[in-house]
Design an enzyme around this catalytic site. Structure first.
Site, PDB file in Angstrom:
ATOM      1  N   GLY B 163       0.639  -1.187   0.046  1.00  0.00           N
ATOM      2  CA  GLY B 163      -0.161  -0.098  -0.016  1.00  0.00           C
ATOM      3  C   GLY B 163       0.942   1.140  -0.118  1.00  0.00           C
ATOM      4  O   GLY B 163       0.349   2.333   0.424  1.00  0.00           O
ATOM      5  N   LYS B 200      15.341  -1.962  -9.674  1.00  0.00           N
ATOM      6  CA  LYS B 200      15.378  -0.843 -10.417  1.00  0.00           C
ATOM      7  C   LYS B 200      14.114  -0.076 -10.258  1.00  0.00           C
ATOM      8  O   LYS B 200      13.255  -0.493 -10.304  1.00  0.00           O
ATOM      9  CB  LYS B 200      15.458  -1.616 -11.885  1.00  0.00           C
ATOM     10  CG  LYS B 200      15.446  -0.420 -12.787  1.00  0.00           C
ATOM     11  CD  LYS B 200      16.689   0.286 -13.244  1.00  0.00           C
ATOM     12  CE  LYS B 200      16.375   1.511 -14.240  1.00  0.00           C
ATOM     13  NZ  LYS B 200      17.210   2.649 -13.823  1.00  0.00           N
ATOM     14  N   TYR B 201      14.381   1.099 -10.231  1.00  0.00           N
ATOM     15  CA  TYR B 201      13.161   2.280 -10.216  1.00  0.00           C
ATOM     16  C   TYR B 201      12.813   2.681 -11.611  1.00  0.00           C
ATOM     17  O   TYR B 201      13.592   3.223 -12.090  1.00  0.00           O
ATOM     18  CB  TYR B 201      13.519   3.207  -9.252  1.00  0.00           C
ATOM     19  CG  TYR B 201      12.255   4.113  -9.019  1.00  0.00           C
ATOM     20  CD1 TYR B 201      11.070   3.919  -8.574  1.00  0.00           C
ATOM     21  CD2 TYR B 201      12.492   5.406  -9.437  1.00  0.00           C
ATOM     22  CE1 TYR B 201      10.029   4.683  -8.452  1.00  0.00           C
ATOM     23  CE2 TYR B 201      11.332   6.429  -9.347  1.00  0.00           C
ATOM     24  CZ  TYR B 201      10.468   6.090  -8.692  1.00  0.00           C
ATOM     25  OH  TYR B 201       9.276   6.917  -8.503  1.00  0.00           O
ATOM     26  N   ASN B 289      -2.414  -9.154  -5.143  1.00  0.00           N
ATOM     27  CA  ASN B 289      -3.237  -8.916  -4.295  1.00  0.00           C
ATOM     28  C   ASN B 289      -4.077 -10.057  -3.891  1.00  0.00           C
ATOM     29  O   ASN B 289      -5.019 -10.457  -4.990  1.00  0.00           O
ATOM     30  CB  ASN B 289      -4.141  -7.629  -4.434  1.00  0.00           C
ATOM     31  CG  ASN B 289      -3.022  -6.365  -4.497  1.00  0.00           C
ATOM     32  OD1 ASN B 289      -3.232  -5.699  -5.338  1.00  0.00           O
ATOM     33  ND2 ASN B 289      -2.190  -6.263  -3.247  1.00  0.00           N
ATOM     34  N   ARG B 291      -7.042 -10.825  -2.772  1.00  0.00           N
ATOM     35  CA  ARG B 291      -8.391 -10.618  -2.553  1.00  0.00           C
ATOM     36  C   ARG B 291      -9.248  -9.704  -3.418  1.00  0.00           C
ATOM     37  O   ARG B 291      -8.376  -9.637  -4.416  1.00  0.00           O
ATOM     38  CB  ARG B 291      -8.163  -9.504  -1.305  1.00  0.00           C
ATOM     39  CG  ARG B 291      -7.364  -7.978  -1.500  1.00  0.00           C
ATOM     40  CD  ARG B 291      -7.312  -7.196  -0.709  1.00  0.00           C
ATOM     41  NE  ARG B 291      -6.183  -6.361  -0.795  1.00  0.00           N
ATOM     42  CZ  ARG B 291      -5.953  -5.141  -1.629  1.00  0.00           C
ATOM     43  NH1 ARG B 291      -7.141  -5.057  -2.341  1.00  0.00           N
ATOM     44  NH2 ARG B 291      -4.893  -4.708  -1.613  1.00  0.00           N
TER      45      ARG B 291
END
Lengths: 145, 448
Positions: B163, B200-201, B289, B291
């Site tokens: 998150g 790596k961004y 995720n 859910r």
């Protein structure tokens, strides 16, 4: 019904766990009710300003000055039976001391104690034996001494 | 068939699950805190049980009270919604131990996919592209070597994070040296697990996610993608399907990769595989995720499915009724999250009473909400008051409908994010579909 009969009936009534009883005998009608007719809230609380903040966290909930609601802190099944003795912890009109265990809530098989938060007398039982109860649900009423 | 489903959640998602269960003819139990006694979910369910005081830690996160509520009501299944306990492996396990079906994956699957580093490794095993990254950092020099190799910037991520929490970007070696111990300390404090790793961004990616449904028999389908790039501080505000950025080939490649990964871990239920997309045909796995997502409804609108009903049916042991070849995306859907926040005051929460409330309607409009006129938004929980969705035959029509619906949406008593959404719908970059996750950083939002 003679006065003697009424006294006898009252004696039986007093020894039971019944909150209210009405007996019809022909034209005659006899009614016993614990604590008398629901007492009106004392004037002081009626004149309290409407805007007075009421904290939701105040427990026990105050019904009027003298009668205190015992509310459940758990979600589970309610019982008044003491598993050690097989008897009720408390019957109607019994005296109670602050800190006394007065009932249990079975939460996932674990018995959680409900304790009296004031000295007084058990005035009313609001739930049935074995009944499922939720958090915050009033389960008994104690008349403060 | 389930006897009764308990919904271990609140707000619009609790209402959404109750609606699905009602349509399946399954009785429902709502749990609520003392602050939510008047919330719609407590009113719509067949039964409602107060489980604790307002703070989530004492109510919606209190496992014994929830399980006990299931016991006293005779519920044999629990739907966790999203948030709260929905990705809590321990909760899934405890449900199982009490013979209550957790509507979601098993504890083992949640654990495996919840740990980001393990999830990356597991996905990479079957060829799902992942951003170049390291394992858990044990040696700072090695981490620096990696960053130099893939070229700065890099992002330090807490393996237990999520998150948007537990992430820090380093633009050079000096910064990285400083950040790693800080990130480890933060991870330990926030998630009770100090493990961090490097990736790596990507500077200007899009956030694109694939909706998956998988049953207990190894059948997996994907229901197309959602573009969730309109985010503020990693919180999604607007989502749409299909993504305006994907070619048919990339869509299929992404969907097939997600399917492969999900099948590899033996997943069962509804899930979402999140990717970063570089705008140039390259996509990288981010996380799964385990859910239902807030934004699942945009997928429902374009694929004509009911994800929550499918989730319940899968949990009942039924086989998937849909095959991949039956699924296609028709038209375009957009979701705006209407929050009780003041967009002119840095999105400050605005709890209070909804004195007047009118939801928009008409063709192609859907509103999912737990609120009504007179409802008081409690200060204890998230600020989502409604999900406003529009469907159009194409993106242009969906945007036009959203503009109309936002104008019809009438709230008095509190400030909401409606004016913000109206501004976005008018924005040239958004309308062109050329936005990335950086969109809101440059987005000017003034009262003018």
């Amino acid at each position: 019904m003679s006065i003697k009969d009424i006294k006898e009936i009252y004696k039986i009534f007093e020894d039971t766990d019944i909150g209210e009883v009405e007996i019809h005998n022909g034209d005659q009608k006899l009614r016993f009710c614990i604590g008398g007719k629901q007492s009106a809230a004392p004037a002081v609380s009626q004149t309290a300003p409407l805007s007075a903040p009421v904290s939701q966290d105040d427990k026990p909930k105050v019904q009027d000055n003298k009668v205190i609601d015992v509310v459940s802190k758990w979600v589970g099944f309610f019982t008044r039976l003491n598993p050690k003795t097989g008897d009720y912890f408390l019957k109607l009109r019994d005296e109670v001391k602050k800190g006394d265990i007065i009932a249990l809530v079975r939460v996932l098989g674990v018995l959680q104690e409900v304790k009296a938060e004031v000295d007084g007398k058990l005035k009313e039982i609001l739930v049935e034996e074995g009944q499922p109860i939720e958090y915050g649900q009033p389960i008994m009423r104690i008349e403060k001494s | 068939m389930f006897r009764k489903i308990l919904i271990a959640n609140r707000g619009e998602i609790a209402v959404r699950v109750i609606r699905a269960a009602q349509e399946l003819d399954i009785p429902t139990v709502a749990i609520h805190s003392e602050a939510d006694e008047t919330s719609l979910h407590a009113r719509l369910a067949d039964q409602d049980i107060c489980i604790g005081p307002a703070p989530s830690s004492e109510s919606y996160l209190k496992i014994p009270a929830i399980i006990s509520a299931a016991e006293i009501s005779g519920a044999d299944a629990i739907h966790p919604g999203y948030g709260f306990l929905s990705e809590n492996a321990k909760f899934s396990k405890i449900c199982e131990e009490h013979n209550i079906k957790f509507i979601g994956p098993t504890a083992e699957t949640i654990n495996m996919l919840g740990d980001k580093a393990t999830a990356r490794k597991t996905m990479a095993e079957v060829g799902v592209p992942v951003t170049p990254g390291t394992d858990i950092i044990t040696d700072i020099e090695k981490a620096i070597g990696f960053a130099k190799e893939v070229k700065f910037p890099v992002i330090v991520k807490a393996t237990a994070g999520g998150g948007g929490k537990g992430m820090r970007i380093a633009w050079d070696e000096h910064e990285l040296r400083n950040i790693i111990p800080i990130a480890q300390g933060e991870a330990k404090a926030n998630f009770a697990n100090p493990d961090v790793y490097l990736e790596k961004y990507l500077e200007n990616p899009r956030h694109i996610e694939i909706q998956i449904l998988a049953d207990d028999y190894g059948n997996v389908v994907y229901l197309g993608e959602r573009d969730c790039s309109v985010q503020r501080r990693h919180q999604k505000l607007i989502e749409e399907a299909p993504s305006p950025a994907l070619s048919e080939e990339t869509r299929e490649a992404m969907g097939e990769a997600a399917k492969k990964g999900i099948r590899h871990v033996g997943y069962s239920g509804a899930g979402t595989v999140e990717f970063l997309y570089d705008g140039d045909g390259n996509f990288y796995f981010m996380e799964v995720n385990t859910r239902v997502q807030v934004e699942h409804c945009v997928t429902e609108l374009v694929t004509n499915t009911d994800i929550v009903k499918e989730q319940i049916l899968i949990a009942m042991g039924e086989k998937l009724s849909i095959k991949q070849e039956d699924i296609s995306m028709k038209g375009h859907a957009i979701e705006c999250r209407i929050n009780a926040e003041d967009p002119y005051m840095n999105f400050m929460p605005t709890p209070g009473v909804l004195e007047h409330l009118h939801f928009p309607g008409g063709p192609g409009v859907r509103v999912d909400s737990h609120t009504y006129a007179g409802y008081e938004i409690p200060k204890y929980y998230d600020s989502l008051i409604a999900k406003l969705l529009t469907w159009g035959r194409d993106r242009k029509e969906a945007i036009a409908r959203m503009k109309r619906a936002l104008a019809e949406f009438h709230v008095e008593g509190i400030k909401t994010t409606i004016p913000f959404h109206q501004k976005v719908m008018e924005n040239r970059i958004f309308r062109n579909g050329n936005y990335t996750t950086k969109f809101l950083e440059d987005f000017k939002f003034n009262k003018d």
